[in-house]
Design a protein around this motif. Structure first.
Motif, mmCIF file in Angstrom:
data_model
loop_
_atom_site.group_PDB
_atom_site.id
_atom_site.type_symbol
_atom_site.label_atom_id
_atom_site.label_comp_id
_atom_site.label_asym_id
_atom_site.label_seq_id
_atom_site.Cartn_x
_atom_site.Cartn_y
_atom_site.Cartn_z
ATOM 1 N N HIS A 90 11.256 2.081 -0.886
ATOM 2 C CA HIS A 90 11.011 0.664 -0.602
ATOM 3 C C HIS A 90 10.135 0.127 -1.730
ATOM 4 C CE1 HIS A 90 9.245 -2.892 1.374
ATOM 5 N NE2 HIS A 90 10.357 -2.902 2.098
ATOM 6 N N PRO A 91 10.333 -1.117 -2.145
ATOM 7 C CA PRO A 91 9.545 -1.655 -3.261
ATOM 8 C C PRO A 91 8.037 -1.583 -3.055
ATOM 9 C CG PRO A 91 11.411 -3.083 -2.813
ATOM 10 C CD PRO A 91 11.385 -2.053 -1.716
ATOM 11 N N GLU A 92 7.558 -1.720 -1.821
ATOM 12 C CA GLU A 92 6.121 -1.652 -1.573
ATOM 13 C C GLU A 92 5.603 -0.218 -1.459
ATOM 14 O OE1 GLU A 92 4.320 -5.501 0.358
ATOM 15 O OE2 GLU A 92 5.501 -4.364 1.828
ATOM 16 N N LEU A 321 10.223 3.668 6.477
ATOM 17 C CA LEU A 321 9.961 2.899 5.267
ATOM 18 C C LEU A 321 11.262 2.469 4.611
ATOM 19 C CD1 LEU A 321 7.835 1.937 3.141
ATOM 20 C CD2 LEU A 321 8.116 4.179 2.034
ATOM 21 N N ALA A 322 12.225 3.373 4.521
ATOM 22 C CA ALA A 322 13.504 3.054 3.889
ATOM 23 C C ALA A 322 14.245 1.973 4.651
ATOM 24 C CB ALA A 322 14.363 4.313 3.800
ATOM 25 N N LEU A 323 14.116 1.967 5.967
ATOM 26 C CA LEU A 323 14.852 0.993 6.777
ATOM 27 C C LEU A 323 14.233 -0.393 6.762
ATOM 28 C CD1 LEU A 323 15.924 2.784 10.079
ATOM 29 C CD2 LEU A 323 17.398 1.865 8.287
ATOM 30 N N ALA A 324 12.911 -0.461 6.884
ATOM 31 C CA ALA A 324 12.298 -1.777 7.088
ATOM 32 C C ALA A 324 10.866 -1.850 6.587
ATOM 33 C CB ALA A 324 12.342 -2.141 8.574
ATOM 34 N N GLY A 325 10.521 -1.091 5.560
ATOM 35 C CA GLY A 325 9.189 -1.197 4.991
ATOM 36 C C GLY A 325 8.099 -0.946 6.006
#
Length: 365
Positions: A90-92, A321-325
């Protein structure tokens, strides 16, 4: 697949949903183990063999999941394990995971190979532990210990089972390398061997860690870290009772019974099977935590009943995290908290301390 993250009802659901949307090489990097993945599979099987003997006719109308880990209070006896390069998912990256941990009232462990700096993570305001890999230049390792204290980290977790990275065949087959946007923020922060696909069969990450990590890691390093910092110190990667006793003698505050989630020595004993002997060996002279294979709230209760103070959980938050940060990681932690409270009450336990007195029985493999 469930239409929203909220429709995912257990951590296995979250993993399946994340695996369906991730690039295959990233999915394999997270899910995979070393060698034939014997220990990876055995971790889960070992926990499933532990059966609890619940107590009845106890008033569980008030059932508290609160616990202390490394001298600080948390909402449940769970910490997020250190996992490298979370911006792959995830970008964050680690920022999202740390915010979710803060909201859930549990500690977040920042890896030496974090893709976000420790200072950015402690600025969030939650409880942050710092995981240390022993580098080929010991002075750099000790500088990271100082940096952790200066940044406001609340503990140092020295990983002791990685003289070099285990042979992870999924990564080798994928010739896995990091994209340029994902870097080790605590090292030089520049593209490295980890970003260059190997010319032959291999893993770029294994090449990078082989160059960065010291295979000469010994008890001397533990003594140096202990002398350098007043922060609580945990050793992660202990399986032998003799090593746990030596750790106590070196003044550590905790040992983490761990086989690195099945990612180092393939054929190593499952962590849950190693736990009782380590607990007996340290005899309350330090805390004992468990990681490797924890996937449910019942697993947390199993660990407590086997003598652990708490658990570290690695892969499940990554799937969230991969699904929805941040929202996905928080959902994972909310599910785990709900499952743990359910298991605690149904076992007749009013709190975490009561759980340590539960009897267990082991199914025959």
């Amino acid at each position: 697949m469930a239409s929203t993250v909220a429709d995912l009802l257990c951590l296995a659901d979250v993993e399946r949903a994340a695996a369906a949307v991730l690039p295959a090489d990233v999915r394999d990097f997270v899910a995979g183990g070393s060698g034939a993945e014997t220990t990876l599979d055995a971790n889960r099987a070992a926990l499933d063999r532990v059966f609890l003997v619940p107590r009845v006719l106890r008033d569980v109308s008030e059932c508290s999941t609160r616990a202390q880990l490394l001298g600080r209070p948390y909402r449940m006896p769970v910490a997020l394990a250190p996992v490298a390069y979370q911006r792959l998912l995830h970008p964050e990256g680690e920022l999202a995971s740390a915010r979710a941990a803060k909201a859930a009232g549990v500690p977040f462990t920042a890896s030496t190979l974090s893709s976000v700096t420790l200072e950015q993570l402690t600025a969030i305001g939650g409880s942050v532990w710092f995981q240390l890999y022993w580098l080929r230049e010991p002075g750099r390792s000790l500088d990271l210990v100082d940096r952790a204290a200066d940044a406001g980290a609340e503990a140092v977790v020295l990983t002791v089972d990685v003289p070099w990275m285990g042979r992870r065949l999924r990564d080798v087959r994928n010739r896995f390398a990091l994209p340029d946007r994902v870097r080790a923020a605590h090292l030089d922060g520049r593209p490295s061997a980890a970003h260059r696909a190997p010319s032959g069969a291999g893993s770029a990450l294994a090449a990078h860690t082989g160059a960065a990590f010291s295979p000469a890691l010994t008890w001397s390093a533990v003594a140096q870290v202990r002398e350098r910092t007043r922060l609580p110190l945990a050793l992660k990667g202990v399986l032998a009772p003799e090593d746990a006793v030596r750790a106590v003698e070196c003044g550590v505050d905790a040992v983490v019974v761990s086989n690195h989630g099945g990612r180092q020595l393939d054929g190593a004993v499952p962590s849950a099977d190693a736990l009782p002997a380590v607990v007996a060996a340290v005899a309350d002279r330090c805390e004992v935590l468990l990681d490797s294979g924890v996937r449910t709230g019942t697993d947390v209760l199993r660990a407590l009943a086997l003598g652990a103070s708490g658990v570290l959980i690695g892969r499940p938050p990554l799937w969230g995290l991969a699904l929805a940060g941040e929202r996905g990681v928080r959902h994972v932690l909310d599910l785990l908290a709900a499952e743990f409270k359910d298991a605690l009450g149904l076992a007749g336990c009013t709190d975490v301390s009561t759980a340590t007195h539960l009897r267990t029985m082991r199914a025959t493999p």
